[in-house]
Design an enzyme around this catalytic site. Structure first.
Site, PDB file in Angstrom:
ATOM      1  N   ASP A 274       0.844  -1.193   0.000  1.00 15.89           N
ATOM      2  CA  ASP A 274       0.000   0.000   0.000  1.00 15.89           C
ATOM      3  C   ASP A 274       0.885   1.250   0.000  1.00 15.89           C
ATOM      4  O   ASP A 274       1.763   1.391   0.857  1.00 15.89           O
ATOM      5  CB  ASP A 274      -0.886  -0.045   1.262  1.00 15.89           C
ATOM      6  N   HIS A 275       0.643   2.127  -0.955  1.00 12.53           N
ATOM      7  CA  HIS A 275       1.357   3.416  -1.035  1.00 12.53           C
ATOM      8  C   HIS A 275       2.873   3.303  -1.054  1.00 12.53           C
ATOM      9  O   HIS A 275       3.562   4.056  -0.363  1.00 12.53           O
ATOM     10  CB  HIS A 275       0.935   4.357   0.108  1.00 12.53           C
TER      11      HIS A 275
ATOM     12  N   GLY B  64      -7.894   8.793   6.600  1.00  5.33           N
ATOM     13  CA  GLY B  64      -7.976   9.111   8.037  1.00  5.33           C
ATOM     14  C   GLY B  64      -9.356   9.573   8.457  1.00  5.33           C
ATOM     15  O   GLY B  64     -10.322   9.490   7.685  1.00  5.33           O
TER      16      GLY B  64
ATOM     17  N   VAL C 258      -9.457   0.213   3.454  1.00  6.01           N
ATOM     18  CA  VAL C 258      -9.927   0.598   4.784  1.00  6.01           C
ATOM     19  C   VAL C 258      -8.813   0.342   5.787  1.00  6.01           C
ATOM     20  O   VAL C 258      -8.322  -0.789   5.903  1.00  6.01           O
ATOM     21  CB  VAL C 258     -11.184  -0.212   5.195  1.00  6.01           C
TER      22      VAL C 258
HETATM   23  P1  13P Z   1      -8.468   5.081   5.647  1.00  9.30           P
HETATM   24  O1  13P Z   1      -7.489   4.998   6.767  1.00  9.30           O
HETATM   25  O2  13P Z   1      -9.118   6.424   5.553  1.00  9.30           O
HETATM   26  O3  13P Z   1      -9.449   3.975   5.656  1.00  9.30           O
HETATM   27  O4  13P Z   1      -7.648   4.941   4.281  1.00  9.30           O
HETATM   28  C1  13P Z   1      -6.981   3.743   4.041  1.00  9.30           C
HETATM   29  C2  13P Z   1      -6.303   3.746   2.719  1.00  9.30           C
HETATM   30  O5  13P Z   1      -6.744   4.338   1.766  1.00  9.30           O
HETATM   31  C3  13P Z   1      -5.055   2.968   2.614  1.00  9.30           C
HETATM   32  O6  13P Z   1      -4.467   3.086   1.362  1.00  9.30           O
END
Ligand code: 13P
Length: 302
Positions: free
Chosen positions: A82-83, A179, A231
């Site tokens: 992720d990211h 967030g 999420v």
């Molecule tokens: P949230 O923490 O807002 O659910 O976002 C999670 C997210 O997009 C991880 O890439």
């Protein structure tokens, strides 16, 4: 089954539902998420963020453990970086054994986003690893980025981006942010833009910042073409709230009891979410392989 995120998302794209991608930063969270998927007969994606791996979820331990849990499950489970944003993040995730990687260059100038992502796609695809890109920019809820329309994904640019990078899934900015939103606030999503993106791209689309977005928004986003919902914050809150409740009920509750309460709460949260986004009962092992055939047929004729 430990599978590529591409297979999971292609199926969701063809059949118009969404799969959760939950940031699962320790054994209890990963187990809760995979067991929830198993009980709901749903595909699932485990996300590990670059910062999360540095702080707690060390990939040397987490990746083999998640892989083992996934292989024991009857439902498809993918493991997604992720990211990631740097070349080194992507390469090490591929080496660790992730089945897909996100490369987020959305804060960079457009041409740089295209060239860096196209480079990673070439490397990842050679190893059978799926890639998620991001265009437009999904920012932070505490900064009010959800309402900044100039950050939203442009449809014509998205067409060019997908053609030139070859990404398997695209994270779009349509009004969510990462967030917690300010108390009592639910974001306003640009569903018209989402419908246009789906009509133009006809590929798996990803919604980041799923937490706090509201059930109505999430259901409508799935209807309009979102296939993966990230999420993190709400899953952490489910665990935190259960831990606090356990301590409030019994201030002497021990470590085992606290961790078990957190795990059960995450599992419940994910099961309910799976019902909301339509991935329950999508496929078991045998059906999964048959459905893959069907995807190919649909693509040929469609
Ligand atoms: P949230 O923490 O807002 O659910 O976002 C999670 C997210 O997009 C991880 O890439």
């Amino acid at each position: 089954m430990f599978v590529s995120m591409k297979d999971i998302l292609e199926h969701a794209n063809v059949y118009n539902y969404a799969v959760m991608a939950v940031n699962s930063v320790n054994m209890e969270m990963a187990r809760a998420v995979i067991e929830a998927a198993q009980e709901k007969h749903s595909p699932i994606i485990i996300n590990l963020g670059v910062g999360q791996m540095k702080k707690l979820a060390h990939p040397t331990e987490m990746v083999p453990m998640i892989r083992e849990m996934a292989e024991r499950a009857d439902v498809p489970v993918a493991l997604n970086l992720d990211h990631g944003s740097k070349f080194e993040d992507e390469i090490s995730a591929i080496r660790y054994g992730f089945t897909s990687v996100m490369i987020d260059c959305s804060a960079l100038p457009y041409e740089e986003n295209v060239s860096r992502v196209a480079n990673i796609v070439a490397l990842a695809h050679a190893k059978g690893i799926a890639v998620e890109g991001e265009l437009g920019h999904v920012g932070q809820a505490f900064q009010g980025d959800d309402g900044k329309v100039d950050l939203y994904t442009n449809v014509a640019q998205a067409r060019d981006y997908v053609d030139r990078t070859g990404v398997d899934a695209l994270a779009v900015a349509i009004g969510t942010a990462h967030g917690d939103y300010p108390k009592g606030m639910t974001p306003r999503l640009d569903f018209e833009r989402l419908k246009e993106l789906k009509a133009e791209l006809r590929m798996p689309l990803v919604l980041h910042g799923g937490s706090g977005s509201g059930e109505e928004n999430i259901r409508k986003a799935v209807e309009c073409g979102i296939n993966k919902i990230n999420v993190c914050t709400d899953a952490f809150h489910a665990a935190e709230d259960a831990m606090k409740a356990k301590w409030a009920e019994n201030p002497k509750a021990n470590y085992l009891e606290i961790m078990a309460a957190a795990e059960a709460a995450v599992k419940r949260f994910v099961m309910d979410y799976i019902d909301m986004i339509g991935s329950a009962d999508r496929y078991g092992y045998g059906e999964y392989l048959a459905e893959k055939e069907e995807i190919v047929v649909l693509k040929k004729t469609g």
